[in-house]
Design a protein around this motif. Structure first.
Motif, PDB file in Angstrom:
ATOM      1  N   ASP A 158       0.807  -1.218   0.000  1.00  0.00           N
ATOM      2  CA  ASP A 158       0.000   0.000   0.000  1.00  0.00           C
ATOM      3  C   ASP A 158       0.840   1.267   0.000  1.00  0.00           C
ATOM      4  O   ASP A 158       0.294   2.369  -0.102  1.00  0.00           O
ATOM      5  CB  ASP A 158      -0.976   0.006   1.178  1.00  0.00           C
ATOM      6  CG  ASP A 158      -0.275  -0.080   2.534  1.00  0.00           C
ATOM      7  OD1 ASP A 158       0.910  -0.473   2.580  1.00  0.00           O
ATOM      8  OD2 ASP A 158      -0.928   0.223   3.545  1.00  0.00           O
ATOM      9  N   THR A 159       2.167   1.143   0.082  1.00  0.00           N
ATOM     10  CA  THR A 159       3.037   2.314  -0.025  1.00  0.00           C
ATOM     11  C   THR A 159       3.378   2.631  -1.475  1.00  0.00           C
ATOM     12  O   THR A 159       4.016   3.651  -1.744  1.00  0.00           O
ATOM     13  CB  THR A 159       4.337   2.104   0.768  1.00  0.00           C
ATOM     14  OG1 THR A 159       5.061   1.009   0.204  1.00  0.00           O
ATOM     15  CG2 THR A 159       4.049   1.830   2.233  1.00  0.00           C
ATOM     16  N   PHE A 160       2.981   1.762  -2.407  1.00  0.00           N
ATOM     17  CA  PHE A 160       3.171   2.013  -3.827  1.00  0.00           C
ATOM     18  C   PHE A 160       1.944   2.735  -4.378  1.00  0.00           C
ATOM     19  O   PHE A 160       0.820   2.226  -4.235  1.00  0.00           O
ATOM     20  CB  PHE A 160       3.353   0.702  -4.598  1.00  0.00           C
ATOM     21  CG  PHE A 160       4.585  -0.082  -4.231  1.00  0.00           C
ATOM     22  CD1 PHE A 160       5.812   0.244  -4.773  1.00  0.00           C
ATOM     23  CD2 PHE A 160       4.508  -1.149  -3.354  1.00  0.00           C
ATOM     24  CE1 PHE A 160       6.951  -0.481  -4.454  1.00  0.00           C
ATOM     25  CE2 PHE A 160       5.630  -1.887  -3.020  1.00  0.00           C
ATOM     26  CZ  PHE A 160       6.860  -1.544  -3.574  1.00  0.00           C
ATOM     27  N   PRO A 161       2.097   3.918  -4.975  1.00  0.00           N
ATOM     28  CA  PRO A 161       0.938   4.594  -5.559  1.00  0.00           C
ATOM     29  C   PRO A 161       0.190   3.675  -6.530  1.00  0.00           C
ATOM     30  O   PRO A 161       0.783   3.032  -7.390  1.00  0.00           O
ATOM     31  CB  PRO A 161       1.567   5.785  -6.296  1.00  0.00           C
ATOM     32  CG  PRO A 161       2.799   6.092  -5.498  1.00  0.00           C
ATOM     33  CD  PRO A 161       3.333   4.738  -5.081  1.00  0.00           C
ATOM     34  N   GLY A 162      -1.124   3.587  -6.341  1.00  0.00           N
ATOM     35  CA  GLY A 162      -1.952   2.762  -7.193  1.00  0.00           C
ATOM     36  C   GLY A 162      -2.342   1.433  -6.585  1.00  0.00           C
ATOM     37  O   GLY A 162      -3.170   0.715  -7.154  1.00  0.00           O
ATOM     38  N   LEU A 163      -1.766   1.088  -5.431  1.00  0.00           N
ATOM     39  CA  LEU A 163      -2.088  -0.181  -4.781  1.00  0.00           C
ATOM     40  C   LEU A 163      -2.665   0.083  -3.390  1.00  0.00           C
ATOM     41  O   LEU A 163      -2.342   1.085  -2.749  1.00  0.00           O
ATOM     42  CB  LEU A 163      -0.850  -1.072  -4.666  1.00  0.00           C
ATOM     43  CG  LEU A 163      -0.222  -1.531  -5.988  1.00  0.00           C
ATOM     44  CD1 LEU A 163       1.049  -2.330  -5.724  1.00  0.00           C
ATOM     45  CD2 LEU A 163      -1.215  -2.354  -6.800  1.00  0.00           C
ATOM     46  N   GLY A 164      -3.479  -0.853  -2.927  1.00  0.00           N
ATOM     47  CA  GLY A 164      -4.115  -0.702  -1.626  1.00  0.00           C
ATOM     48  C   GLY A 164      -3.666  -1.753  -0.642  1.00  0.00           C
ATOM     49  O   GLY A 164      -2.786  -2.577  -0.937  1.00  0.00           O
ATOM     50  N   PRO A 165      -4.270  -1.786   0.547  1.00  0.00           N
ATOM     51  CA  PRO A 165      -3.817  -2.666   1.632  1.00  0.00           C
ATOM     52  C   PRO A 165      -4.072  -4.146   1.391  1.00  0.00           C
ATOM     53  O   PRO A 165      -3.566  -4.985   2.140  1.00  0.00           O
ATOM     54  CB  PRO A 165      -4.619  -2.166   2.843  1.00  0.00           C
ATOM     55  CG  PRO A 165      -5.829  -1.504   2.267  1.00  0.00           C
ATOM     56  CD  PRO A 165      -5.371  -0.894   0.983  1.00  0.00           C
ATOM     57  N   ALA A 166      -4.839  -4.502   0.366  1.00  0.00           N
ATOM     58  CA  ALA A 166      -5.084  -5.924   0.088  1.00  0.00           C
ATOM     59  C   ALA A 166      -3.893  -6.595  -0.603  1.00  0.00           C
ATOM     60  O   ALA A 166      -3.797  -7.820  -0.624  1.00  0.00           O
ATOM     61  CB  ALA A 166      -6.330  -6.088  -0.777  1.00  0.00           C
ATOM     62  N   TRP A 167      -2.969  -5.788  -1.130  1.00  0.00           N
ATOM     63  CA  TRP A 167      -1.863  -6.323  -1.921  1.00  0.00           C
ATOM     64  C   TRP A 167      -0.598  -6.477  -1.083  1.00  0.00           C
ATOM     65  O   TRP A 167      -0.305  -5.642  -0.222  1.00  0.00           O
ATOM     66  CB  TRP A 167      -1.553  -5.406  -3.093  1.00  0.00           C
ATOM     67  CG  TRP A 167      -2.614  -5.320  -4.140  1.00  0.00           C
ATOM     68  CD1 TRP A 167      -3.597  -4.360  -4.233  1.00  0.00           C
ATOM     69  CD2 TRP A 167      -2.804  -6.201  -5.244  1.00  0.00           C
ATOM     70  NE1 TRP A 167      -4.376  -4.600  -5.330  1.00  0.00           N
ATOM     71  CE2 TRP A 167      -3.915  -5.724  -5.975  1.00  0.00           C
ATOM     72  CE3 TRP A 167      -2.138  -7.345  -5.690  1.00  0.00           C
ATOM     73  CZ2 TRP A 167      -4.380  -6.349  -7.129  1.00  0.00           C
ATOM     74  CZ3 TRP A 167      -2.603  -7.973  -6.834  1.00  0.00           C
ATOM     75  CH2 TRP A 167      -3.706  -7.477  -7.541  1.00  0.00           C
ATOM     76  N   VAL A 168       0.177  -7.518  -1.371  1.00  0.00           N
ATOM     77  CA  VAL A 168       1.515  -7.695  -0.804  1.00  0.00           C
ATOM     78  C   VAL A 168       2.436  -8.186  -1.917  1.00  0.00           C
ATOM     79  O   VAL A 168       1.987  -8.777  -2.902  1.00  0.00           O
ATOM     80  CB  VAL A 168       1.553  -8.703   0.370  1.00  0.00           C
ATOM     81  CG1 VAL A 168       0.679  -8.228   1.513  1.00  0.00           C
ATOM     82  CG2 VAL A 168       1.161 -10.102  -0.085  1.00  0.00           C
ATOM     83  N   ARG A 169       3.709  -7.927  -1.748  1.00  0.00           N
ATOM     84  CA  ARG A 169       4.717  -8.441  -2.674  1.00  0.00           C
ATOM     85  C   ARG A 169       5.462  -9.577  -1.994  1.00  0.00           C
ATOM     86  O   ARG A 169       5.942  -9.417  -0.865  1.00  0.00           O
ATOM     87  CB  ARG A 169       5.701  -7.340  -3.067  1.00  0.00           C
ATOM     88  CG  ARG A 169       6.645  -7.708  -4.208  1.00  0.00           C
ATOM     89  CD  ARG A 169       7.775  -6.697  -4.310  1.00  0.00           C
ATOM     90  NE  ARG A 169       8.654  -6.780  -3.141  1.00  0.00           N
ATOM     91  CZ  ARG A 169       9.516  -5.829  -2.781  1.00  0.00           C
ATOM     92  NH1 ARG A 169       9.598  -4.706  -3.456  1.00  0.00           N
ATOM     93  NH2 ARG A 169      10.279  -5.995  -1.710  1.00  0.00           N
ATOM     94  N   ILE A 170       5.544 -10.712  -2.685  1.00  0.00           N
ATOM     95  CA  ILE A 170       6.179 -11.908  -2.127  1.00  0.00           C
ATOM     96  C   ILE A 170       7.470 -12.191  -2.883  1.00  0.00           C
ATOM     97  O   ILE A 170       7.447 -12.380  -4.105  1.00  0.00           O
ATOM     98  CB  ILE A 170       5.237 -13.126  -2.228  1.00  0.00           C
ATOM     99  CG1 ILE A 170       3.897 -12.842  -1.536  1.00  0.00           C
ATOM    100  CG2 ILE A 170       5.901 -14.361  -1.643  1.00  0.00           C
ATOM    101  CD1 ILE A 170       2.843 -13.902  -1.809  1.00  0.00           C
ATOM    102  N   ALA A 171       8.589 -12.209  -2.183  1.00  0.00           N
ATOM    103  CA  ALA A 171       9.864 -12.531  -2.815  1.00  0.00           C
ATOM    104  C   ALA A 171       9.922 -14.013  -3.159  1.00  0.00           C
ATOM    105  O   ALA A 171       9.447 -14.856  -2.398  1.00  0.00           O
ATOM    106  CB  ALA A 171      11.023 -12.160  -1.888  1.00  0.00           C
ATOM    107  N   VAL A 172      10.487 -14.318  -4.306  1.00  0.00           N
ATOM    108  CA  VAL A 172      10.603 -15.707  -4.763  1.00  0.00           C
ATOM    109  C   VAL A 172      11.699 -16.415  -3.966  1.00  0.00           C
ATOM    110  O   VAL A 172      12.794 -15.891  -3.780  1.00  0.00           O
ATOM    111  CB  VAL A 172      10.917 -15.746  -6.267  1.00  0.00           C
ATOM    112  CG1 VAL A 172      11.321 -17.145  -6.699  1.00  0.00           C
ATOM    113  CG2 VAL A 172       9.714 -15.263  -7.063  1.00  0.00           C
TER     114      VAL A 172
END
Length: 338
Positions: free
Chosen positions: A302-316
């Motif tokens: 949610d700190t990326f403009p355009g994304l909200g709190p439902a999203w996360v980034r998962i490292a491979v």
């Protein structure tokens, strides 16, 4: 949070949590890289020089040394670009790594945010004609979208600088969409050694661009900003042996990511198809905190403009390590379904 644009994954992976927040290759460094880093300590009594490093990275992309500038990671390159000219209308394509935006703002610029809608693929038509600086990641962090280089070339205009952050391009087998080897007016490519080689503490990156742009960037660079260790890493990671190992790692990461995406699909977790060393997944509001409670660190999005709190980034990570994350996600989804 004092400044969302300056929030990064390393802040998430603390306190003994399993780290799926930092996009660094999950494996040991090559012995030849460690030898080069250790040998660089012999030069610690002298002021560093990046001349040999710039020759090496230029040759790696088939370019002249005058077209390459070594930097203290990609972060220094963003700051140099931000201070390069009195930009009239700098534009940043979001969602993407926020440091270019933060660097422009720190330099006193008002930034035009170009927020792409899902599936986050670049449409050159969204870029205003009067934008004299355009910054985009490829593949983009955090979406993992790999934009065709033909599409990025459409952004080139007279009196415009197009900056492409290729910090994760070496994670793409064969690097089919890289622009680092192309001599095009108004094009600047930034590369980083941090992620693929597991050396974020060394701060090794570089820029390739037209000689006059490189010269102007160099004029704005702090003397000796690139350490002896960073310069040694650039030389070591540009050899034929290094390029062979880089491709092996890219193929390995590609297999790990496909395994992760297949598992997410099986679980019904919506995600953006990725070509990078991470996956943007929609785990639901509260999912980030719930995973932390389960001992798993993922990057809040949610700190990326355009994304909200439902999203996360998962490292491979390797499939055996990813199992812990997937089990935790499965438990959360079961609890939510109740």
């Amino acid at each position: 949070m004092p400044d969302p644009l300056r929030h990064h994954g390393d802040l998430e992976a603390r306190g003994g949590l399993l780290d799926f927040a930092v996009n660094v290759y999950d494996g040991p460094r090559p012995a030849w890289l460690d030898l080069a880093l250790h040998a660089s300590l012999d030069d610690a009594a002298r002021y560093p020089s990046a001349t040999e490093a710039e020759r090496a990275v230029a040759a790696r992309h088939g370019r002249d040394p005058a077209e390459a500038l070594a930097t203290a990671g990609a972060a220094e390159a963003f700051s140099l670009v931000a201070r390069l000219r009195p930009w009239r209308r700098p534009a940043v394509v979001h969602p993407q790594f926020t440091e270019p935006h933060a660097a422009l703002r720190q330099a006193g610029h008002v930034v035009t945010e170009l927020v792409l809608a899902e599936p986050f693929r670049l449409d050159p038509a969204v870029v205003p004609d009067d934008a004299d600086l355009v910054m985009i990641g490829n593949p983009t962090n955090p979406t993992g979208v790999l934009h065709p280089r033909t599409t990025i070339r459409e952004l080139l205009r007279e009196d415009r600088l197009v900056v492409v952050d290729e910090a994760f391009m070496d994670a793409v087998p064969g690097e089919p969409e890289t622009l680092a080897g192309e001599r095009l007016p108004g094009l600047l490519v930034i590369r980083s050694l941090t992620k693929h080689w597991g050396i974020p503490g060394v701060r090794a990156g570089y820029v390739v661009a037209e000689p006059d742009v490189v010269r102007d960037l160099r004029d704005g660079q702090v003397p000796w900003s690139v350490s002896s260790a960073a310069a040694a890493a650039m030389v070591a990671c540009s050899t034929a042996e290094a390029l062979t190992e880089a491709e092996r790692r890219a193929l390995e990461i590609d297999a790990w990511r496909r395994d992760l995406e297949e598992s997410l699909s099986t679980m019904g977790v919506r995600h953006v198809p990725s070509r990078a060393s991470f996956v943007l997944a929609e785990v639901g509001a509260g999912g980030h905190a719930a995973l932390r409670d389960a001992g798993i660190a993922v990057r809040r999005a949610d700190t990326f403009p355009g994304l909200g709190p439902a999203w996360v980034r998962i490292a491979v990570r390797p499939p055996a390590r990813s199992r812990s994350l997937l089990d935790a996600l499965s438990a959360l989804r079961s609890d939510a379904l109740g």
